[in-house]
Enzyme design. Structure first.
Site, PDB file in Angstrom:
ATOM      1  N   GLY A  28       0.814  -1.300  -0.323  1.00 12.12           N
ATOM      2  CA  GLY A  28       0.048   0.201   0.035  1.00 12.12           C
ATOM      3  C   GLY A  28       0.867   1.002   0.320  1.00 12.12           C
ATOM      4  N   SER A  29       1.869   1.025  -0.856  1.00 14.11           N
ATOM      5  CA  SER A  29       2.992   2.525  -0.718  1.00 14.11           C
ATOM      6  C   SER A  29       2.154   3.349  -1.704  1.00 14.11           C
ATOM      7  CB  SER A  29       4.681   1.929  -0.892  1.00 14.11           C
ATOM      8  OG  SER A  29       4.493   1.642  -2.442  1.00 14.11           O
ATOM      9  N   ASN A  30       1.315   2.627  -2.690  1.00 14.46           N
ATOM     10  CA  ASN A  30       0.579   3.570  -3.306  1.00 14.46           C
ATOM     11  C   ASN A  30      -0.089   4.773  -2.813  1.00 14.46           C
ATOM     12  OD1 ASN A  30       2.309   4.287  -6.170  1.00 14.46           O
ATOM     13  ND2 ASN A  30       2.234   1.962  -5.878  1.00 14.46           N
ATOM     14  N   ARG A 107      -5.932  -8.659  -8.897  1.00 11.63           N
ATOM     15  CA  ARG A 107      -6.825  -9.462  -9.382  1.00 11.63           C
ATOM     16  C   ARG A 107      -7.060  -7.908 -10.451  1.00 11.63           C
ATOM     17  NH1 ARG A 107      -7.762 -13.175  -6.704  1.00 11.63           N
ATOM     18  NH2 ARG A 107      -7.224 -13.484  -5.099  1.00 11.63           N
ATOM     19  N   LEU A 108      -8.013  -9.805 -12.337  1.00  7.54           N
ATOM     20  CA  LEU A 108      -8.562  -9.045 -12.831  1.00  7.54           C
ATOM     21  C   LEU A 108      -9.686  -8.680 -12.278  1.00  7.54           C
ATOM     22  CD1 LEU A 108      -7.234 -11.322 -15.899  1.00  7.54           C
ATOM     23  CD2 LEU A 108      -6.539  -8.830 -15.820  1.00  7.54           C
ATOM     24  N   ASN A 123      -5.878   1.900 -12.919  1.00  3.22           N
ATOM     25  CA  ASN A 123      -4.292   1.329 -12.167  1.00  3.22           C
ATOM     26  C   ASN A 123      -3.327   2.445 -12.559  1.00  3.22           C
ATOM     27  OD1 ASN A 123      -3.694  -1.281 -11.303  1.00  3.22           O
ATOM     28  ND2 ASN A 123      -2.849  -1.805 -13.360  1.00  3.22           N
ATOM     29  N   HIS A 125       0.771   0.447 -13.176  1.00  2.00           N
ATOM     30  CA  HIS A 125       1.600  -0.551 -13.234  1.00  2.00           C
ATOM     31  C   HIS A 125       2.930   0.245 -13.374  1.00  2.00           C
ATOM     32  CE1 HIS A 125       2.926  -4.233 -15.007  1.00  2.00           C
ATOM     33  NE2 HIS A 125       3.919  -3.736 -15.983  1.00  2.00           N
TER      34      HIS A 125
HETATM   35  C1  GAR Z   1       2.755  -1.605  -7.612  1.00  2.00           C
HETATM   36  O1  GAR Z   1       4.217  -0.865  -7.645  1.00  2.00           O
HETATM   37  C2  GAR Z   1       1.875  -1.275  -8.701  1.00  2.00           C
HETATM   38  O2  GAR Z   1       2.117  -0.301  -9.341  1.00  2.00           O
HETATM   39  C3  GAR Z   1       2.395  -3.179  -8.941  1.00  2.00           C
HETATM   40  O3  GAR Z   1       1.856  -3.170  -7.530  1.00  2.00           O
HETATM   41  C4  GAR Z   1       2.721  -2.474  -6.265  1.00  2.00           C
HETATM   42  C5  GAR Z   1       1.961  -2.131  -5.194  1.00  2.00           C
HETATM   43  O4  GAR Z   1       2.982  -1.671  -3.996  1.00  2.00           O
HETATM   44  N1  GAR Z   1       0.981  -2.935  -9.653  1.00  2.00           N
HETATM   45  C6  GAR Z   1       1.177  -4.447 -10.586  1.00  2.00           C
HETATM   46  O5  GAR Z   1       1.829  -5.012 -11.011  1.00  2.00           O
HETATM   47  C7  GAR Z   1      -0.315  -4.332 -11.799  1.00  2.00           C
HETATM   48  N2  GAR Z   1      -0.008  -4.896 -12.432  1.00  2.00           N
HETATM   49  P1  GAR Z   1       2.121  -0.581  -3.175  1.00  2.00           P
HETATM   50  O6  GAR Z   1       1.119  -2.012  -2.619  1.00  2.00           O
HETATM   51  O7  GAR Z   1       3.551  -0.745  -2.414  1.00  2.00           O
HETATM   52  O8  GAR Z   1       1.472   0.370  -3.275  1.00  2.00           O
END
Ligand code: GAR
Length: 217
Positions: A28-30, A107-108, A123, A125
């Site tokens: 969940g850093s984003n 998840r899709l 989303n 990526h």
């Molecule tokens: C992020 O790097 C995001 O781009 C990726 O998961 C990570 C979640 O990090 N998502 C994917 O790869 C989707 N295809 P976070 O939990 O620290 O935010």
């Protein structure tokens, strides 16, 4: 938020500020970057819900520390993806959620979510799409030996990272990089890019026409 799609223009008049749900499966850093931007008044929005498919995910701790409500589910408790998405939709509608932000939601999604939220679901990526979609975008790019990778924010269309691209931020791969050092810089790029894009959407600046996304002044 004004969204147009292939001439069939949809004008969605959000309550102000924009009501957001974040979907996440991991650290969940984003979510944190977004929550800080909302808290600091950099985005005209409220974070009203975190939807999480992993009861042990650290994002739930972060949500609690920002006093954001959570809906957690275990996919194995449901007969199908559609079944748990019906329950998610009920939670979103109960709170009047206008924008879904997928931030590490692994998840899709099916038409149950895509149909009502197309153009209002994004989303992030960790690669420059359409290269290296799916799992481990950072590792895929590193192993491939690209010199430039980065982060992409796109609308969600139900495919695997295939929806219309809103914005991208490039990250150079350095000779001395390890997977970890490259990953750190990509995450930094994500933490800048995602709040920026959500801010544009909250300000009604993003329009969608077919696959082409325009950011208006
Ligand atoms: C992020 O790097 C995001 O781009 C990726 O998961 C990570 C979640 O990090 N998502 C994917 O790869 C989707 N295809 P976070 O939990 O620290 O935010």
């Amino acid at each position: 938020m004004i969204v147009s799609n292939g001439g069939d223009e949809k004008a969605v008049a959000p309550s102000v500020p924009l009501k957001i749900a974040v979907f996440a499966s991991g650290s969940g850093s984003n979510f944190q970057a977004l929550a800080e931007a909302v808290r600091d008044g950099r985005i005209n929005a409220t974070l009203d819900l975190v939807v999480c498919d992993k009861p042990s995910a650290y994002v739930l701790e972060r949500a609690r520390s920002f006093q954001v409500e959570t809906f957690t589910f275990s996919p194995k408790d449901y007969p199908s993806r559609q079944a748990y998405e019906e329950e998610i939709i009920a939670n979103l509608q109960a709170r009047g959620i206008e924008l879904i932000v997928m931030a590490g939601y692994m998840r899709l999604v099916t038409e149950v979510l895509v149909e009502p939220y197309y153009g209002r679901m994004i989303n992030i990526h960790p690669a420059l799409l359409p290269a290296f979609p799916g799992m481990d975008g950072i590792g895929q790019a590193f192993e491939y030996g690209v010199k430039l990778t980065g982060a992409t924010v796109h609308f969600v269309d139900g495919g695997k990272d295939t929806g219309p691209i809103i914005a991208q931020q490039a990250v150079e791969v350095r000779d001395q990089d390890t997977l970890e050092t490259l990953g750190e810089r990509i995450h930094q790029a994500e933490h800048e890019l995602l709040p920026q894009v959500v801010g544009w959407i909250a300000d009604g600046r993003v329009s969608l026409n077919g696959r082409i996304v325009t950011i208006n002044n």
